[in-house]
Design an enzyme around this catalytic site. Structure first.
Site, PDB file in Angstrom:
ATOM      1  N   LYS A   8     -14.469 -49.382 -23.395  1.00 28.17           N
ATOM      2  CA  LYS A   8     -14.689 -50.551 -22.544  1.00 28.17           C
ATOM      3  C   LYS A   8     -13.350 -51.200 -22.235  1.00 28.17           C
ATOM      4  O   LYS A   8     -12.354 -51.020 -22.954  1.00 28.17           O
ATOM      5  CB  LYS A   8     -15.617 -51.565 -23.213  1.00 28.17           C
ATOM      6  CG  LYS A   8     -15.073 -52.204 -24.510  1.00 28.17           C
ATOM      7  CD  LYS A   8     -14.143 -53.383 -24.290  1.00 28.17           C
ATOM      8  CE  LYS A   8     -13.531 -53.893 -25.590  1.00 28.17           C
ATOM      9  NZ  LYS A   8     -12.436 -54.868 -25.382  1.00 28.17           N
ATOM     10  N   ASP A 133     -17.796 -56.016 -30.874  1.00 28.56           N
ATOM     11  CA  ASP A 133     -17.949 -55.224 -29.648  1.00 28.56           C
ATOM     12  C   ASP A 133     -19.087 -54.206 -29.721  1.00 28.56           C
ATOM     13  O   ASP A 133     -19.483 -53.643 -28.698  1.00 28.56           O
ATOM     14  CB  ASP A 133     -16.651 -54.460 -29.337  1.00 28.56           C
ATOM     15  CG  ASP A 133     -15.526 -55.369 -28.880  1.00 28.56           C
ATOM     16  OD1 ASP A 133     -15.814 -56.508 -28.452  1.00 28.56           O
ATOM     17  OD2 ASP A 133     -14.351 -54.948 -28.943  1.00 28.56           O
TER      18      ASP A 133
END
Length: 280
Positions: A8, A133
């Site tokens: 990401k 995350d």
């Protein structure tokens, strides 16, 4: 069973406060990209075995993939074990959620192997015990993530956008970066509402203008290389450039593949880990 574990980037990262337990309160726009590790899991009789094509990757509880497997087996009282083989492509300690996405992918594969009835919501509860995350990496796409990472609101997918990504030849500790951030001295915060609106309107130039990461307040002062990379991106035609997560990876957002390729070639002369990728 084999699956991709996608990295990401942050399109924005804001720190809006700090809890009494020391955790920072975040408001960030997260985006999955087409850079990935490969995770293969096989069922074994007992225990957790981790193997990886990179020798420096830990193969015990320090590895988030191991932690994910352990939590899953314990939570559902599973007597069997797993062998996890990791092929690394995502740079380590880079602000790209390399460890987090591996952990999320382990949880998803283990669900398929052992407990197909488990919802994504339940997986994300386990994920939050692993890292901030990891819950986002369960779903992926484009999302606003708040709190300590547990509040996830999907938005219009910002897919198929061109990125060039540079990871300089050093790593950064997420903990150290956050510990050196003085929340009360963040004078310019990202306009997250405007950024989301820009994505919804497909206004790429406005997206680039509104990308901001407050952790750059810490890293750009200490690591001049990051300033140079950001400047180089703009000089080479990027619409905008920003550090992802706690760094040190920096990406440039492009609207033209030829410009991106020229930028990639230029950056590759200076840095070992350079990638052209797209948002997905």
């Amino acid at each position: 069973m084999l699956s991709k574990a996608h990295a990401k980037v942050n399109l924005s990262l804001d720190v809006i406060g700090k809890r009494k337990d020391g955790y920072h309160l975040l408001k960030m726009l997260m985006q999955t990209i087409d850079l990935y590790d490969l995770i293969q899991i096989k069922k074994i009789k007992k225990g957790i075995i981790i193997d990886c094509d990179r020798e420096y990757i830990p193969k015990d509880r320090r590895n988030l993939a191991y932690k994910a497997a352990e939590l899953f087996l314990d939570r559902y009282n599973i007597d069997s074990g797993v062998r996890i083989d990791i092929t690394k492509n995502i740079p380590v300690a880079a602000g790209l959620a390399g460890g987090s996405t591996d952990a999320a992918t382990v949880l998803k594969i283990m669900r398929d192997i052992f407990r197909s009835d488990i919802s994504n919501k339940e997986l994300k509860e386990i994920a939050l015990d692993i890292g901030a995350d990891v819950p986002f990496c369960i779903e992926g796409g484009t999302a606003l993530c708040e709190g300590i990472g547990e509040k996830i609101t999907p938005i219009k997918n910002f897919k198929n956008q061109i990125l060039v990504l540079v990871k300089p030849n050093f790593g950064l500790s997420t903990k150290d970066v956050y510990n050196n951030l003085k929340v009360e001295k963040i004078y310019i915060h990202p306009n997250t509402t405007k950024l989301i609106q820009s994505i919804e309107e497909d206004n790429l130039k406005s997206v680039a203008r509104n990308m901001r990461n407050v952790l750059e307040n810490v890293t750009l002062r200490k690591y001049k290389t990051l300033n140079s990379i950001k400047s180089n991106f703009i000089e080479l035609g990027a619409l905008g450039s920003m550090m992802s997560g706690s760094g040190p990876s920096v990406f440039g957002l492009f609207d033209d593949m030829l410009k991106a390729q020229i930028c990639y070639d230029n950056m590759k002369e200076k840095y070992k880990e350079v990638f052209i990728t797209r948002t997905i």
